[in-house]
Write a protein that holds these residues in place. Structure first.
Motif, PDB file in Angstrom:
ATOM      1  N   TYR A 418     -34.406  20.741  46.924  1.00  0.00           N
ATOM      2  CA  TYR A 418     -33.208  20.004  46.517  1.00  0.00           C
ATOM      3  C   TYR A 418     -33.100  20.062  44.999  1.00  0.00           C
ATOM      4  CZ  TYR A 418     -32.616  18.194  51.242  1.00  0.00           C
ATOM      5  OH  TYR A 418     -32.406  18.084  52.598  1.00  0.00           O
ATOM      6  N   VAL A 419     -32.162  20.859  44.504  1.00  0.00           N
ATOM      7  CA  VAL A 419     -31.936  21.018  43.064  1.00  0.00           C
ATOM      8  C   VAL A 419     -30.901  19.966  42.654  1.00  0.00           C
ATOM      9  CG1 VAL A 419     -31.210  22.612  41.259  1.00  0.00           C
ATOM     10  CG2 VAL A 419     -32.478  23.466  43.239  1.00  0.00           C
ATOM     11  N   LEU A 420     -31.356  18.921  41.967  1.00  0.00           N
ATOM     12  CA  LEU A 420     -30.564  17.708  41.775  1.00  0.00           C
ATOM     13  C   LEU A 420     -30.179  17.515  40.312  1.00  0.00           C
ATOM     14  CD1 LEU A 420     -32.840  15.430  43.985  1.00  0.00           C
ATOM     15  CD2 LEU A 420     -30.751  16.641  44.704  1.00  0.00           C
ATOM     16  N   ASP A 421     -28.899  17.456  40.062  1.00  0.00           N
ATOM     17  CA  ASP A 421     -28.384  17.213  38.716  1.00  0.00           C
ATOM     18  C   ASP A 421     -28.641  15.759  38.342  1.00  0.00           C
ATOM     19  OD1 ASP A 421     -26.934  16.849  36.400  1.00  0.00           O
ATOM     20  OD2 ASP A 421     -25.114  17.824  37.139  1.00  0.00           O
ATOM     21  N   LEU A 454     -36.289  18.830  42.945  1.00  0.00           N
ATOM     22  CA  LEU A 454     -36.301  19.517  41.660  1.00  0.00           C
ATOM     23  C   LEU A 454     -35.157  18.965  40.813  1.00  0.00           C
ATOM     24  CD1 LEU A 454     -36.943  23.333  41.183  1.00  0.00           C
ATOM     25  CD2 LEU A 454     -35.225  22.164  39.821  1.00  0.00           C
ATOM     26  N   PRO A 455     -35.363  17.816  40.177  1.00  0.00           N
ATOM     27  CA  PRO A 455     -34.308  17.254  39.326  1.00  0.00           C
ATOM     28  C   PRO A 455     -34.211  18.033  38.011  1.00  0.00           C
ATOM     29  CG  PRO A 455     -36.260  15.874  39.236  1.00  0.00           C
ATOM     30  CD  PRO A 455     -36.554  16.963  40.229  1.00  0.00           C
ATOM     31  N   VAL A 460     -35.490  21.928  33.870  1.00  0.00           N
ATOM     32  CA  VAL A 460     -36.096  21.333  35.056  1.00  0.00           C
ATOM     33  C   VAL A 460     -37.020  20.194  34.633  1.00  0.00           C
ATOM     34  CG1 VAL A 460     -37.670  21.755  36.982  1.00  0.00           C
ATOM     35  CG2 VAL A 460     -35.943  23.463  36.383  1.00  0.00           C
ATOM     36  N   LYS A 461     -36.927  19.087  35.352  1.00  0.00           N
ATOM     37  CA  LYS A 461     -37.785  17.933  35.078  1.00  0.00           C
ATOM     38  C   LYS A 461     -39.009  17.995  35.998  1.00  0.00           C
ATOM     39  CE  LYS A 461     -33.739  15.248  33.600  1.00  0.00           C
ATOM     40  NZ  LYS A 461     -32.898  14.046  33.805  1.00  0.00           N
ATOM     41  N   ARG A 462     -39.500  16.873  36.420  1.00  0.00           N
ATOM     42  CA  ARG A 462     -40.705  16.836  37.240  1.00  0.00           C
ATOM     43  C   ARG A 462     -40.415  17.302  38.660  1.00  0.00           C
ATOM     44  NH1 ARG A 462     -44.157  11.340  38.594  1.00  0.00           N
ATOM     45  NH2 ARG A 462     -46.080  12.341  39.294  1.00  0.00           N
ATOM     46  N   VAL A 463     -41.159  18.302  39.146  1.00  0.00           N
ATOM     47  CA  VAL A 463     -40.976  18.854  40.489  1.00  0.00           C
ATOM     48  C   VAL A 463     -42.016  18.248  41.421  1.00  0.00           C
ATOM     49  CG1 VAL A 463     -40.915  20.948  41.888  1.00  0.00           C
ATOM     50  CG2 VAL A 463     -40.117  21.008  39.504  1.00  0.00           C
ATOM     51  N   ARG A 464     -41.549  17.675  42.522  1.00  0.00           N
ATOM     52  CA  ARG A 464     -42.457  17.059  43.491  1.00  0.00           C
ATOM     53  C   ARG A 464     -42.194  17.625  44.879  1.00  0.00           C
ATOM     54  NH1 ARG A 464     -44.881  12.319  41.812  1.00  0.00           N
ATOM     55  NH2 ARG A 464     -46.164  12.706  43.670  1.00  0.00           N
ATOM     56  N   ALA A 489     -31.160   9.622  34.726  1.00  0.00           N
ATOM     57  CA  ALA A 489     -30.100  10.508  34.255  1.00  0.00           C
ATOM     58  C   ALA A 489     -30.170  10.682  32.751  1.00  0.00           C
ATOM     59  CB  ALA A 489     -28.737   9.959  34.669  1.00  0.00           C
ATOM     60  N   GLU A 490     -30.364  11.926  32.307  1.00  0.00           N
ATOM     61  CA  GLU A 490     -30.351  12.243  30.883  1.00  0.00           C
ATOM     62  C   GLU A 490     -30.298  13.758  30.703  1.00  0.00           C
ATOM     63  OE1 GLU A 490     -33.923  10.803  29.146  1.00  0.00           O
ATOM     64  OE2 GLU A 490     -35.248  11.976  30.429  1.00  0.00           O
ATOM     65  N   GLY A 491     -29.753  14.181  29.545  1.00  0.00           N
ATOM     66  CA  GLY A 491     -29.737  15.590  29.193  1.00  0.00           C
ATOM     67  C   GLY A 491     -28.454  16.291  29.581  1.00  0.00           C
TER      68      GLY A 491
END
Length: 597
Positions: A418-421, A454-455, A460-464, A489-491
């Protein structure tokens, strides 16, 4: 009021006369509905329609440049001359015939598309009470297993039939040495178990054709001679595990499955309704055959002679109905108990129209389903050889148990990223909607399923990654909920860099599981790789990695055309998440995508 509306009123007044003059077939309909009193008319319907015409604003009577006057906005309430139908989504191909029925009878069909299991649940729970006049599913077999749903149906009349079949590439038929008229489910199973046959089918939980395919395979491999039991399913489980190990494509709809099949030349076959398989070959311009010695050129010649057009390049299929039996859809139009008398009359009149010999011939020619009246001959591609009907589960617990076994034990597991904005524009309500949608989804994850969050923002931020362990099926979803709650939410918005990272995360192993990527973004790409960069990256991947589709979800201010290009490039499908609640919401989109994972 325009002339179209006046003509419509005139048609309504002529409807009874037209219906009574039609030639009736001697083959009886499967219905317990009483015959209509011969003197009953649509006079109340005419009066109500006339009154409505006076009250409606003139804007509602403005003709559509492309067709008849538009109907008033659909608020779900009953209307004279309109039948509200809860219908299987695969019946959308009947729209042109329903429009012709409207012109002939004055009856407008207002469908709500759904899957068989969802429709039965809606009926059983009472959520359909007062909202629909009829239900039109591929089959009522599962509905009859639910007493609460069954008691809400007062009559049912089959309108056409189509058996579950296997559509196989002709080269595969020749390689296996099959005679299409002699193939059995045992032969199909042996070919799959030996690694000589791969196939695709729709998700049984969300698709009518997939559910019927599951029943066909289980019933065929169990050897059951009567209603399918838990013991039959248990005895067939080893064979079923071998069989479903060969499934390489899954889908929430027959349409997307067909598209994916044309992209995947390594997949040998499709399991679906005979009509879907024949239509796929016809509509893509390729031929169908039951002769394994026939060359593709021969099949093309046959198709050209049938359709009168150049066939070009398409999906060539040999359609096989296993000789030991099939499960057949009979598409009964069923009246609901709480429908108004006017609506019940309208359903009966519509049924009579659709079962008339002329319309039955039109149905079989257009949809390649089989007619249910003896005076209408099946369309040319349909084989006349009969097949016995395989037994259906004898109870709801058997059917539901088979579905559960397929979901959690029999089919290959899923691996989804899940690639999450979670960029700055997601702050506030949008992020809360995302968290709510993901949290709600955790109750639907299957055992053995691998889920990666995958936020991303500017990068890319922290992947779990979490797996739903059959030994502790609650732990994985709980961890996903915890990670979801921690999203911030940031960036900026690095869409393409994050998609590339998702493909890298999945790696080269796309054979042991159904792999997919879900992209949710509320904006346009503002950081990292460009669209051209990602296209080059994707096309540089080995073919085995390119089979992973991306399912983008339109949300917030995202660019629909940009997301559509991503879906087209990767063989995915675009989903709508722009509404607040229900279908078309983010939650609804995530749930719908489950059928493709």
């Amino acid at each position: 009021m325009n002339h179209l509306s006046r003509r419509r009123l005139s048609r309504l007044s002529r409807m009874r006369t037209n219906r009574s003059s039609q030639v009736r077939d001697s083959r009886p309909a499967r219905t317990d509905a009483p015959r209509r009193p011969p003197r009953r008319t649509f006079a109340p319907l005419l009066a109500a329609t006339a009154a409505l015409a006076v009250l409606l604003p003139l804007a509602a009577c403005t003709p559509d440049p492309a067709g008849p006057a538009p109907e008033p906005a659909d608020d779900g309430r009953p209307r004279s001359g309109t039948v509200r139908v809860l219908a299987s989504s695969e019946l959308a191909d009947m729209d042109p015939l329903l429009e012709e029925a409207r012109k002939a009878t004055g009856i407008t069909v207002r469908p709500t598309w759904t899957g068989t299991l969802d429709a039965v649940e809606r009926l059983a729970s009472g959520k359909a009470d007062g909202a629909f006049d009829a239900v039109w599913l591929s089959s009522n077999d599962y509905l009859r297993l639910n007493p609460e749903a069954a008691r809400r149906v007062t009559s049912e009349t089959p309108l056409m039939t189509s058996p579950v079949a296997l559509g196989v590439r002709p080269a595969t038929v020749r390689r296996l040495g099959w005679d299409p008229e002699r193939v059995s489910w045992a032969q199909v199973h042996r070919a799959v178990a030996d690694g000589k046959l791969t196939y695709g089918m729709t998700d049984p939980k969300r698709s009518n054709s997939g559910f019927s395919a599951l029943i066909s395979v289980a019933s065929g491999l169990s050897g059951a001679q009567a209603a399918l039991t838990d013991a039959d399913v248990r005895a067939a489980t080893p064979k079923l595990k071998e069989f479903f190990a060969g499934q390489r494509l899954t889908s929430g709809s027959s349409g997307w499955l067909a598209t994916a099949y044309t992209r995947r030349s390594t997949v040998d076959a499709l399991i679906n309704y005979e009509s879907v398989l024949l239509s796929l070959a016809r509509d893509t311009g390729a031929g169908t055959s039951t002769d394994p010695a026939k060359t593709p050129a021969d099949a093309d010649a046959d198709t050209e002679s049938r359709t009168g057009r150049d066939t070009g390049i398409g999906t060539d299929l040999t359609v096989i109905r296993p000789r030991d039996g099939v499960v057949t859809a009979d598409y009964p139009l069923s009246t609901l108990t709480d429908a108004t008398p006017e609506a019940k009359d309208a359903v009966r009149a519509l049924t009579e129209h659709l079962r008339s010999p002329a319309v039955q011939r039109e149905i079989t020619e257009r949809t390649l389903r089989r007619p249910v009246v003896a005076s209408a001959r099946p369309a040319e591609p349909l084989s006349p050889e009969p097949r016995r009907e395989l037994p259906f589960p004898g109870s709801r617990s058997v059917a539901d148990g088979l579905l559960s076994a397929y979901e959690h034990q029999l089919r290959r597991p899923s691996r989804t990223v899940y690639v999450l904005d979670t960029s700055g524009s997601m702050k506030g309500k949008r992020l809360e909607q995302l968290k709510s949608a993901l949290t709600g989804l955790t109750g639907d994850f299957r055992q053995r399923e691998e889920v990666t969050l995958l936020p991303f923002g500017s990068a890319v931020k922290r992947v779990r990654t979490h797996t739903v362990d059959p030994a502790d099926p609650a732990a994985g979803p709980a961890a996903i909920r915890a990670d979801t709650a921690a999203l911030m939410a940031e960036g900026n918005t690095a869409i393409y860099s994050s998609l590339a990272a998702a493909y890298d995360h999945l790696g080269p192993d796309t054979d042991s599981a159904f792999t997919s990527i879900v992209l949710m973004t509320d904006g346009e790409n503002t950081a990292g790789r460009s669209a051209a960069d990602f296209t080059a990256f994707y096309r540089s991947l080995p073919p085995a990695r390119q089979i992973t589709p991306v399912f983008p979800v339109v949300f917030g201010d995202s660019d629909r055309s940009e997301l559509d290009r991503i879906a087209a490039l990767t063989g995915g499908r675009l989903f709508d998440g722009t509404k607040e609640h229900g279908p078309g919401s983010l939650e609804g989109a995530f749930e719908e995508i489950r059928g493709y994972q």
